[in-house]
Write an enzyme that holds these catalytic residues in place. Structure first.
Site, short mmCIF file in Angstrom:
data_model
loop_
_atom_site.label_atom_id
_atom_site.label_comp_id
_atom_site.label_asym_id
_atom_site.label_seq_id
_atom_site.Cartn_x
_atom_site.Cartn_y
_atom_site.Cartn_z
CG ASP A 12 30.73 28.78 33.36
OD1 ASP A 12 31.28 29.75 33.91
OD2 ASP A 12 31.29 28.07 32.53
CB SER A 13 30.95 32.37 30.62
OG SER A 13 32.10 31.56 30.82
CE1 TYR A 44 28.98 35.65 30.15
CE2 TYR A 44 29.05 34.99 32.45
CZ TYR A 44 28.34 35.18 31.29
OH TYR A 44 27.00 34.91 31.26
CB CYS A 75 31.13 31.79 35.99
SG CYS A 75 32.14 32.89 34.99
CG ASN A 76 36.43 31.35 39.70
OD1 ASN A 76 36.83 31.44 40.86
ND2 ASN A 76 36.23 30.18 39.12
CB THR A 77 34.61 35.98 35.06
OG1 THR A 77 35.88 35.40 34.75
CG2 THR A 77 34.56 37.39 34.51
CB CYS A 185 38.99 29.75 35.65
SG CYS A 185 37.97 29.61 34.15
CB THR A 186 34.28 26.58 36.79
OG1 THR A 186 33.74 27.48 35.81
CG2 THR A 186 33.91 27.07 38.18
#
Length: 275
Positions: A12-13, A44, A75-77, A185-186
């Protein structure tokens, strides 16, 4: 060919993907995991899609190079930015966070009105809107909540300031009379109590973290990659490795809000590079 004894790679970011890691640990307690938080480059959300893709694929290359049996884009982005590239690039299964949440939302809604909240980049990508396109009789309202991630990363998940922010962000969803809301979004599950308060008890929240863990279970089962049961002589106790591209001490402090003392000895990652 991947081994069932190999770890699951998750990235993830930052710390938000630890909600996915937590769900995977809960649902697949025997699995080894390697988690990378790209705190050196994240969040992100404000970045361009090409920038997100470059950072995400660099980490994916690193994890796949270390022999993970599955890669989870927590990560959704990043899922919106690089899923197609990742699935073409890697031989191991790649699990993302968008479609599992979409399926659950469609199965949950009663009036067909579904809300999605996410970072600006995720909402602008139309990844959720496109994923819902195949679902009949659904009306999607998508709203960017760009400051939520900053609050979570600073450990602020309650209080008047963040509640006021949530009420402002979520007002269009209330006007749209959504009965199901995807936390796209996580990071957002850590705000779920506050979001539920703002939306009311009649709205069902869908966490991409829980649904993604179910998808990991499905994929590993389908490919005969589940880690052996502890009674199996091949099995060893699960190892959980956590790494950060930024300050490991700061990551550890924030990660404790997601996984408690399970996160310790976070390793700095210096070898993740962007070409």
């Amino acid at each position: 060919m991947s081994s069932a004894l190999a770890p699951v790679g998750i990235f993830d970011s930052g710390v938000g993907g630890l909600t996915v890691a937590r769900a995977i640990i809960d649902q697949l307690p025997d699995e080894h995991i390697i988690y990378v938080g790209d705190t050196g480059h994240g969040p992100y959300g404000p970045l361009s899609i090409p920038e997100v893709r470059a950072h995400a694929l660099a980490i994916g290359d690193d994890l796949v190079g270390r022999g993970v049996k599955a890669l989870v884009i927590a990560c959704n982005t990043a899922s919106a930015a690089c899923l197609r590239d990742a699935r073409e690039r890697y031989e191991v299964p790649v699990v993302e966070v968008i479609l599992p949440a979409v399926r659950r939302a469609v199965a949950t809604t009663r009036n067909g009105r579904i809300g999605v909240i996410g970072t600006q980049a995720t909402i602008n990508s139309h990844a959720y809107q496109d994923a819902f396109a195949a679902a009949r009789d659904t009306e999607i309202t998508a709203v960017a909540c760009p400051r939520f991630v900053d609050f979570v990363e600073r450990g602020v998940t309650s209080g008047r300031q963040v509640l006021g922010l949530a009420e402002g962000y979520l007002e269009p969803l209330q006007r749209a009379q959504v009965d199901t809301l995807v936390l796209g979004c996580t990071h957002y599950p850590l705000l779920s109590g506050l979001i539920q308060l703002a939306m009311g008890d009649n709205v069902t929240l869908v966490s991409s973290a829980e649904e993604t863990a179910k998808e990991v279970l499905r994929v590993l089962t389908e490919r005969d990659l589940l880690h052996p049961h502890p009674d199996d002589p091949r099995a060893a106790g699960p190892s959980r490795v956590f790494e950060a591209t930024g300050d490991p001490e700061a990551f550890t402090r924030l990660a404790a809000r997601f996984l408690g003392p399970a996160v310790s000895g976070v390793r700095p990652v210096h070898h993740v590079r962007i070409d």
